[in-house]
Motif scaffolding. Structure first.
Motif, PDB file in Angstrom:
ATOM      1  N   VAL A   2       0.777  -1.167  -0.060  1.00 17.42           N
ATOM      2  CA  VAL A   2       0.097   0.078  -0.055  1.00 17.42           C
ATOM      3  C   VAL A   2       1.002   1.329   0.047  1.00 17.42           C
ATOM      4  O   VAL A   2       0.728   2.132  -0.682  1.00 17.42           O
ATOM      5  N   GLU A   3       1.996   1.323   0.699  1.00 16.30           N
ATOM      6  CA  GLU A   3       2.661   2.464   1.030  1.00 16.30           C
ATOM      7  C   GLU A   3       3.430   2.680  -0.475  1.00 16.30           C
ATOM      8  O   GLU A   3       3.577   3.594  -1.199  1.00 16.30           O
ATOM      9  N   GLN A   4       3.818   1.537  -1.252  1.00 14.88           N
ATOM     10  CA  GLN A   4       4.317   1.562  -2.683  1.00 14.88           C
ATOM     11  C   GLN A   4       3.287   2.039  -3.437  1.00 14.88           C
ATOM     12  O   GLN A   4       3.719   3.063  -4.483  1.00 14.88           O
ATOM     13  N   LEU A   5       2.080   1.708  -3.407  1.00  8.11           N
ATOM     14  CA  LEU A   5       1.282   2.345  -4.226  1.00  8.11           C
ATOM     15  C   LEU A   5       0.812   3.876  -4.203  1.00  8.11           C
ATOM     16  O   LEU A   5       0.833   4.609  -4.959  1.00  8.11           O
ATOM     17  N   GLU A   6       1.112   4.159  -2.711  1.00  7.48           N
ATOM     18  CA  GLU A   6       0.725   5.410  -2.385  1.00  7.48           C
ATOM     19  C   GLU A   6       1.845   6.495  -2.893  1.00  7.48           C
ATOM     20  O   GLU A   6       1.590   7.482  -3.370  1.00  7.48           O
ATOM     21  N   ARG A   7       3.036   5.864  -2.859  1.00  8.47           N
ATOM     22  CA  ARG A   7       4.184   6.733  -3.423  1.00  8.47           C
ATOM     23  C   ARG A   7       4.122   6.904  -4.758  1.00  8.47           C
ATOM     24  O   ARG A   7       4.327   7.951  -5.357  1.00  8.47           O
ATOM     25  N   LYS A   8       3.818   5.702  -5.519  1.00  3.92           N
ATOM     26  CA  LYS A   8       3.414   5.820  -7.135  1.00  3.92           C
ATOM     27  C   LYS A   8       2.660   6.525  -7.375  1.00  3.92           C
ATOM     28  O   LYS A   8       2.682   7.666  -8.286  1.00  3.92           O
ATOM     29  N   ALA A   9       1.463   6.930  -6.854  1.00  5.02           N
ATOM     30  CA  ALA A   9       0.441   7.590  -7.214  1.00  5.02           C
ATOM     31  C   ALA A   9       0.836   8.989  -6.690  1.00  5.02           C
ATOM     32  O   ALA A   9       0.346  10.003  -7.642  1.00  5.02           O
ATOM     33  N   GLY A  10       1.643   9.342  -5.876  1.00  6.07           N
ATOM     34  CA  GLY A  10       2.210  10.585  -5.452  1.00  6.07           C
ATOM     35  C   GLY A  10       2.872  11.188  -6.589  1.00  6.07           C
ATOM     36  O   GLY A  10       3.032  12.254  -7.028  1.00  6.07           O
TER      37      GLY A  10
END
Length: 77
Positions: free
Chosen positions: A21-29
């Motif tokens: 989830v943290e990886q996805l949030e960073r990618k989305a950011g």
């Protein structure tokens, strides 16, 4: 497997989920900072579909069975 082993496996799975989830949030950011659009925004979709309040055409259901009751022309067991 003991209860302790099960709890350890659950903790491991939750830790991995948190990392993903943290990886996805960073990618989305990053995408948002770059002004990019998400993959889903590129695909045309129906969006919100309005379902009318009018009754459905009964001829659509002429060859169907009533769930749990059997066929219309026969008695239920």
């Amino acid at each position: 497997m003991s209860l302790q082993d099960d709890l350890t496996a659950v903790r491991r799975s939750l830790d991995e989920l948190t990392r993903k989830v943290e990886q996805l949030e960073r990618k989305a950011g990053r995408q948002q900072a770059e002004g990019g659009r998400s993959a889903t925004a590129d695909r045309p979709g129906p969006g919100m579909v309005t379902v009318p309040d009018t009754p459905y055409d009964s001829t659509l259901w002429t060859d169907t069975d009533d769930e749990g009751l059997g066929a219309r022309d026969r008695r239920a067991p």
